[in-house]
Design a protein around this motif. Sequence first.
Motif, mmCIF file in Angstrom:
data_model
loop_
_atom_site.group_PDB
_atom_site.id
_atom_site.type_symbol
_atom_site.label_atom_id
_atom_site.label_comp_id
_atom_site.label_asym_id
_atom_site.label_seq_id
_atom_site.Cartn_x
_atom_site.Cartn_y
_atom_site.Cartn_z
ATOM 1 N N GLU A 1 64.193 55.166 18.004
ATOM 2 C CA GLU A 1 65.121 54.073 17.682
ATOM 3 C C GLU A 1 65.686 54.237 16.278
ATOM 4 O O GLU A 1 66.856 53.946 16.020
ATOM 5 N N THR A 2 64.850 54.700 15.376
ATOM 6 C CA THR A 2 65.314 54.922 14.004
ATOM 7 C C THR A 2 66.384 56.007 13.972
ATOM 8 O O THR A 2 67.402 55.873 13.284
ATOM 9 N N VAL A 3 66.147 57.080 14.723
ATOM 10 C CA VAL A 3 67.137 58.159 14.773
ATOM 11 C C VAL A 3 68.453 57.651 15.366
ATOM 12 O O VAL A 3 69.538 57.965 14.860
ATOM 13 N N ASP A 4 68.341 56.839 16.438
ATOM 14 C CA ASP A 4 69.554 56.251 17.021
ATOM 15 C C ASP A 4 70.275 55.385 16.003
ATOM 16 O O ASP A 4 71.510 55.386 15.929
ATOM 17 N N GLN B 1 60.695 56.518 5.793
ATOM 18 C CA GLN B 1 59.517 56.751 4.954
ATOM 19 C C GLN B 1 58.237 56.386 5.695
ATOM 20 O O GLN B 1 57.184 56.982 5.465
ATOM 21 N N LEU B 2 58.351 55.411 6.608
ATOM 22 C CA LEU B 2 57.177 54.976 7.365
ATOM 23 C C LEU B 2 56.913 55.863 8.585
ATOM 24 O O LEU B 2 55.803 55.921 9.098
ATOM 25 N N SER B 3 57.950 56.570 9.038
ATOM 26 C CA SER B 3 57.856 57.293 10.303
ATOM 27 C C SER B 3 56.691 58.275 10.386
ATOM 28 O O SER B 3 55.971 58.280 11.396
ATOM 29 N N PRO B 4 56.466 59.119 9.369
ATOM 30 C CA PRO B 4 55.373 60.077 9.483
ATOM 31 C C PRO B 4 54.050 59.406 9.804
ATOM 32 O O PRO B 4 53.297 59.862 10.678
ATOM 33 N N GLY B 5 53.781 58.283 9.136
ATOM 34 C CA GLY B 5 52.545 57.573 9.403
ATOM 35 C C GLY B 5 52.488 57.046 10.823
ATOM 36 O O GLY B 5 51.492 57.209 11.527
ATOM 37 N N GLN B 6 53.596 56.454 11.282
ATOM 38 C CA GLN B 6 53.637 55.918 12.644
ATOM 39 C C GLN B 6 53.449 57.009 13.688
ATOM 40 O O GLN B 6 52.781 56.817 14.697
ATOM 41 N N LEU B 7 54.043 58.180 13.406
ATOM 42 C CA LEU B 7 53.927 59.283 14.365
ATOM 43 C C LEU B 7 52.531 59.853 14.359
ATOM 44 O O LEU B 7 52.058 60.364 15.372
ATOM 45 N N ALA B 8 51.855 59.779 13.186
ATOM 46 C CA ALA B 8 50.498 60.317 13.097
ATOM 47 C C ALA B 8 49.531 59.493 13.923
ATOM 48 O O ALA B 8 48.552 60.018 14.466
ATOM 49 N N SER B 9 49.805 58.180 14.012
ATOM 50 C CA SER B 9 48.877 57.319 14.741
ATOM 51 C C SER B 9 48.749 57.743 16.190
ATOM 52 O O SER B 9 47.766 57.430 16.858
ATOM 53 N N GLY B 10 49.726 58.432 16.696
ATOM 54 C CA GLY B 10 49.592 59.030 18.022
ATOM 55 C C GLY B 10 49.878 58.107 19.182
ATOM 56 O O GLY B 10 49.856 58.540 20.328
ATOM 57 N N ASP B 11 50.222 56.856 18.918
ATOM 58 C CA ASP B 11 50.510 55.971 20.051
ATOM 59 C C ASP B 11 51.961 56.116 20.479
ATOM 60 O O ASP B 11 52.808 56.642 19.747
ATOM 61 N N GLU B 12 52.212 55.629 21.673
ATOM 62 C CA GLU B 12 53.560 55.740 22.214
ATOM 63 C C GLU B 12 54.561 54.906 21.425
ATOM 64 O O GLU B 12 55.720 55.277 21.270
ATOM 65 N N GLY B 13 54.109 53.757 20.938
ATOM 66 C CA GLY B 13 55.013 52.859 20.231
ATOM 67 C C GLY B 13 55.641 53.506 19.027
ATOM 68 O O GLY B 13 56.844 53.352 18.790
ATOM 69 N N GLY B 14 54.846 54.253 18.282
ATOM 70 C CA GLY B 14 55.368 54.914 17.091
ATOM 71 C C GLY B 14 56.464 55.889 17.449
ATOM 72 O O GLY B 14 57.473 55.982 16.741
#
Lengths: 222, 222
Positions: A127-130, A108-121
Motif C-alpha cells: 500500500e505504501t508503494v502504491d 522508515q517503518l517498513s523494514p521493521g514491519q517486513l521483518a515481523s514476518g506477518d502478512e499485514g506488514g
Amino acid sequence: MRASDRAYRALREEILDGVLAPGAALAEVEQANRLGVSRTPVREALARLEADGLATAASPRVLQVSELSAASITALYELREALEEQAARLAAMRREPERFAGLRSRLQLSPGQLASGDEGGLRDYYETVDALDAELDAAVANPLLIGALRNARLHSARVRRLARQHPERLRAAASEHLLIVEAIIAGDASLAAHATHVHLHMSLRHALASIEARQPDGHRVA
Amino acid sequence: MRASDRAYRALREEILDGVLAPGAALAEVEQANRLGVSRTPVREALARLEADGLATAASPRVLQVSELSAASITALYELREALEEQAARLAAMRREPERFAGLRSRLQLSPGQLASGDEGGLRDYYETVDALDAELDAAVANPLLIGALRNARLHSARVRRLARQHPERLRAAASEHLLIVEAIIAGDASLAAHATHVHLHMSLRHALASIEARQPDGHRVA
DNA sequence: TCTTCCCGTTATGTATACACTACGTCGGGT
DNA sequence: ACCCGACGTAGTGTATACATAACGGGAAGA
C-alpha cells in the motif's frame, strides 16, 4: 458499472494473476459466454487489453495473452527506467516536499514491519508503494507521462506476481524507495533519478534471478 | 481494410491536421453518418483515439478532441525526453552502426536541400526523419518502448502541424539529428542521449515561441 | 424572478442478427 | 504419397434494434 469495464477488469486481473497464461487464446464468443455478457463489451475489453500490451494479435484472427519472457521483462525495465527516472526527476523539481513527508515516515517503518514476518506488514508495504506511485503522479502533473507510467505499472504487477518476493529483497527495496523519496523531498532531481535507476537495476536483477530459479528452462516462461 | 481502421485513421488525421479542432465534440452517430459507417466501428475508433490521448472524456457522455495548450506541449516534451533519450541511448548500445550509415549520408545532405527552398527538399527531409524513427525502432527492438514512442510521435505530429517550421529551424534540427546519428554510430550512448536532450530542448523552445507568436493570447490555443 | 423538479429527448451501452473472411479439412489429381 | 484446390465451418467485422441513463427545457412553486 458498465459491462465492458467489468469484462476488462476481470480479464486483466486474470492475465496479471496468471490464470490466463501467456499464449492463451482470447476468443470473443468464449469470453462473452464465460463472463456472462455479450460480444460487444468483450470486444471493447479485448481492444483495451491489446492497447495495454497485455494481449497480442498472433494473426488477423487470433488474439493471445502476451508472452512474458526474460527478454520482455528486460524490455519492460528499459521502459520503466526511462519513465520512472523522469518522473522522479520531475517530482524533485516540482518542489512539493510536504507531499512526500508522510511517505518518508511510512518507508522508515517498513523494514521493521517486513521483518515481523506477518502478512499485514507485507500488505501495508505494498500500500505504501502504491501511495508513492500516486504521489508521484500528482507531483509530476503530466497526463501523458502518467498514462505511460500506468501502463508500465500494469506489466510490472504481472512480473511481481510471477517473481516471488523474498523478505530481504523487500526490505532492500523499501530502503531504495526511501532514498528516492528523500531525494525528492530535498529537491535533488539528479539524486532522485539515479536512486530510481539503482532501484530498478536491483529489482530487475532480482526478477530475472527469481524466474530463472523457478523455470531453469527459459523457454518454459517464454 | 476494416471500416474501424478507416474510421480511426480518418478521425486521427483530422485531429492532427486541426480539421477537428481541440474541444470539438466526437459523437458516435454524427461521425458514423459523416464517415458512412455504422456506430460499431466508429465506437472502436473513438476508443482508440481516447487511448491515444487524442480524445478526452469531458463527461461520462461527451468525448472531445484533446486540448493543445502550452502546458500540454511542455508535458509532451517531458515524455519525449524520457523516451527518446532512452531510445537513443539503447540504439547506441546495440552497436549496429551499419543500420544508421545511410541516415548519416542523408542528414549530411539535408541542410543543402532545405536551403534550396523548394517543397521537394522539405518533404525529403521529413521522410529522412521518419526513416530515423524507423531505424531507432528497429535498433532498440523493444515493443513496449516502441509503443510509447509511437504514441508520443502522434502528439508530436500534431504540434508540428500547429507550429510553422522556419527553414532556419529545420536546418538546425537536421544538424541536431546528424549529431544524434553520429553518436549512435560511434556507440556513444551518453552523447546520443545528451544530443537528443539538446534537440528536444531546442525543438520545444521553437514550438512554444511559434504558437505564442501565432496566438498571443495563450487561452486561444488552450 | 429564481430555483427546483419532472419529463422528453438524445445520446451512449448492450445484445443480437447478418456478412464475410480466414482457416482447416477433405477429396482429387499428379 | 504428396500437393493443390475447393468446400465447410467457425470466428470476427459490421449493422441495427433495443435498453438505459444523462442532459436540457419547461413548468410550477417559493
